[in-house]
Motif scaffolding. Sequence first.
Motif, PDB file in Angstrom:
ATOM      1  N   THR A  92      12.029   6.090   3.356  1.00 35.93           N
ATOM      2  CA  THR A  92      12.465   4.505   3.428  1.00 35.93           C
ATOM      3  C   THR A  92      11.178   3.715   4.113  1.00 35.93           C
ATOM      4  O   THR A  92      10.819   2.933   3.590  1.00 35.93           O
ATOM      5  CB  THR A  92      13.566   4.319   4.536  1.00 35.93           C
ATOM      6  N   ALA A  93      10.419   4.820   4.960  1.00 36.13           N
ATOM      7  CA  ALA A  93       9.003   3.947   5.655  1.00 36.13           C
ATOM      8  C   ALA A  93       8.162   3.872   4.370  1.00 36.13           C
ATOM      9  O   ALA A  93       7.411   2.706   4.391  1.00 36.13           O
ATOM     10  CB  ALA A  93       8.764   4.955   6.756  1.00 36.13           C
ATOM     11  N   THR A  94       8.147   4.981   3.531  1.00 37.02           N
ATOM     12  CA  THR A  94       7.129   4.887   2.648  1.00 37.02           C
ATOM     13  C   THR A  94       7.468   3.687   1.529  1.00 37.02           C
ATOM     14  O   THR A  94       6.438   3.037   0.969  1.00 37.02           O
ATOM     15  CB  THR A  94       7.016   6.140   1.684  1.00 37.02           C
ATOM     16  N   ALA A  95       8.632   3.448   1.316  1.00 37.50           N
ATOM     17  CA  ALA A  95       9.060   2.496   0.365  1.00 37.50           C
ATOM     18  C   ALA A  95       8.763   1.081   0.912  1.00 37.50           C
ATOM     19  O   ALA A  95       8.178   0.095   0.243  1.00 37.50           O
ATOM     20  CB  ALA A  95      10.580   2.372  -0.007  1.00 37.50           C
ATOM     21  N   LEU A  96       8.940   0.819   2.230  1.00 39.54           N
ATOM     22  CA  LEU A  96       8.597  -0.400   3.096  1.00 39.54           C
ATOM     23  C   LEU A  96       7.348  -0.886   3.085  1.00 39.54           C
ATOM     24  O   LEU A  96       6.823  -1.850   2.698  1.00 39.54           O
ATOM     25  CB  LEU A  96       9.435  -0.359   4.324  1.00 39.54           C
ATOM     26  N   VAL A  97       6.520   0.455   3.446  1.00 37.31           N
ATOM     27  CA  VAL A  97       5.098   0.254   3.625  1.00 37.31           C
ATOM     28  C   VAL A  97       4.326  -0.065   2.205  1.00 37.31           C
ATOM     29  O   VAL A  97       3.479  -0.950   2.116  1.00 37.31           O
ATOM     30  CB  VAL A  97       4.364   1.461   4.438  1.00 37.31           C
ATOM     31  N   THR A  98       5.075   0.497   1.198  1.00 33.54           N
ATOM     32  CA  THR A  98       4.576   0.275  -0.277  1.00 33.54           C
ATOM     33  C   THR A  98       4.679  -1.126  -0.530  1.00 33.54           C
ATOM     34  O   THR A  98       3.743  -1.894  -1.349  1.00 33.54           O
ATOM     35  CB  THR A  98       5.057   1.321  -1.409  1.00 33.54           C
ATOM     36  N   LEU A  99       5.931  -1.718  -0.171  1.00 38.06           N
ATOM     37  CA  LEU A  99       6.104  -3.022  -0.592  1.00 38.06           C
ATOM     38  C   LEU A  99       5.126  -3.985   0.287  1.00 38.06           C
ATOM     39  O   LEU A  99       4.771  -5.014  -0.381  1.00 38.06           O
ATOM     40  CB  LEU A  99       7.608  -3.531  -0.133  1.00 38.06           C
ATOM     41  N   ALA A 100       4.941  -3.441   1.358  1.00 36.62           N
ATOM     42  CA  ALA A 100       3.804  -4.193   2.334  1.00 36.62           C
ATOM     43  C   ALA A 100       2.566  -4.288   1.502  1.00 36.62           C
ATOM     44  O   ALA A 100       1.854  -5.466   1.473  1.00 36.62           O
ATOM     45  CB  ALA A 100       3.587  -3.675   3.691  1.00 36.62           C
ATOM     46  N   GLU A 101       2.041  -3.274   1.112  1.00 35.74           N
ATOM     47  CA  GLU A 101       0.902  -2.850   0.215  1.00 35.74           C
ATOM     48  C   GLU A 101       0.707  -3.782  -0.898  1.00 35.74           C
ATOM     49  O   GLU A 101      -0.325  -4.363  -1.418  1.00 35.74           O
ATOM     50  CB  GLU A 101       0.620  -1.421   0.089  1.00 35.74           C
ATOM     51  N   GLU A 102       1.827  -4.167  -1.528  1.00 33.59           N
ATOM     52  CA  GLU A 102       1.907  -4.887  -2.710  1.00 33.59           C
ATOM     53  C   GLU A 102       2.058  -6.334  -2.289  1.00 33.59           C
ATOM     54  O   GLU A 102       2.350  -7.159  -3.531  1.00 33.59           O
ATOM     55  CB  GLU A 102       3.427  -4.386  -3.537  1.00 33.59           C
ATOM     56  N   GLY A 103       1.975  -6.581  -1.052  1.00 33.26           N
ATOM     57  CA  GLY A 103       1.975  -8.040  -0.650  1.00 33.26           C
ATOM     58  C   GLY A 103       3.421  -8.575  -0.801  1.00 33.26           C
ATOM     59  O   GLY A 103       3.478 -10.133  -0.594  1.00 33.26           O
ATOM     60  N   LYS A 104       4.587  -7.894  -0.929  1.00 32.62           N
ATOM     61  CA  LYS A 104       5.952  -8.430  -1.066  1.00 32.62           C
ATOM     62  C   LYS A 104       6.414  -8.676   0.366  1.00 32.62           C
ATOM     63  O   LYS A 104       7.394  -9.413   0.522  1.00 32.62           O
ATOM     64  CB  LYS A 104       6.663  -7.591  -1.838  1.00 32.62           C
ATOM     65  N   LEU A 105       5.787  -8.458   1.353  1.00 34.90           N
ATOM     66  CA  LEU A 105       6.141  -8.370   2.954  1.00 34.90           C
ATOM     67  C   LEU A 105       5.097  -8.090   3.838  1.00 34.90           C
ATOM     68  O   LEU A 105       4.289  -7.531   3.415  1.00 34.90           O
ATOM     69  CB  LEU A 105       7.468  -7.750   3.434  1.00 34.90           C
ATOM     70  N   LYS A 106       5.088  -8.655   5.074  1.00 35.32           N
ATOM     71  CA  LYS A 106       4.130  -8.215   6.147  1.00 35.32           C
ATOM     72  C   LYS A 106       4.776  -7.702   7.038  1.00 35.32           C
ATOM     73  O   LYS A 106       5.986  -8.131   7.432  1.00 35.32           O
ATOM     74  CB  LYS A 106       3.433  -9.655   6.502  1.00 35.32           C
TER      75      LYS A 106
END
Length: 193
Positions: A92-106
């Motif tokens: 879950t943490a990996t998926a959420l941080v990946t979305l952040a790296e993709e600029g989809k959230l901060k």
Amino acid sequence: MLRRSFLTSLVVALAVTPASLALQEQKPDFSQVEKTVLEELKETNTPGATVAIVSGERVIYTKAFGTSNVETGAPMTPDMLFRIGSTTKMFTATALVTLAEEGKLKLDEAIGKHVDGLNPKIAGLTAHQLLTHTSGIIDEAPMYGDHDDSAMGRTIRSWKDDQLFTEPGKIISYSNPGYWLAGFIVETISGRP
């Protein structure tokens, strides 16, 4: 602990890196993985384990180690099922941080920006607080109720102020529901249950 972290990192790295695609075309040597697993089992007095390594969408390695029942001595087998439990938190943490790296959230912005219908206090939490167990959300792990694809959203949207037992960011306190919410953010942003 260091070996366990190394083994977990190795398995995760093999499962998610582009370099792992090359493994599909050659026969990798997993002897070091096997040695590490056996050492870890002995050091932690763990009776048995199974290991699977995935590359792309293919399982490229499976092996069972030790016994599944200390009373009977029945061996582990690669097809045994286990409750995954809190191991999902790292995914879950990996998926959420990946979305952040993709600029989809901060990670430090209010999650209400991405998830509609939340209690205002819950909506003000950040992904960082959820991932670091500093959200102030109570801990519980009930194993009852609905488990369909929409159940998590219904549950999270029903949370009231009393889901928080302290002010966010004040203390570290393990919270399973905090990770349910983190997973729901991943679902909402990615559009996939």
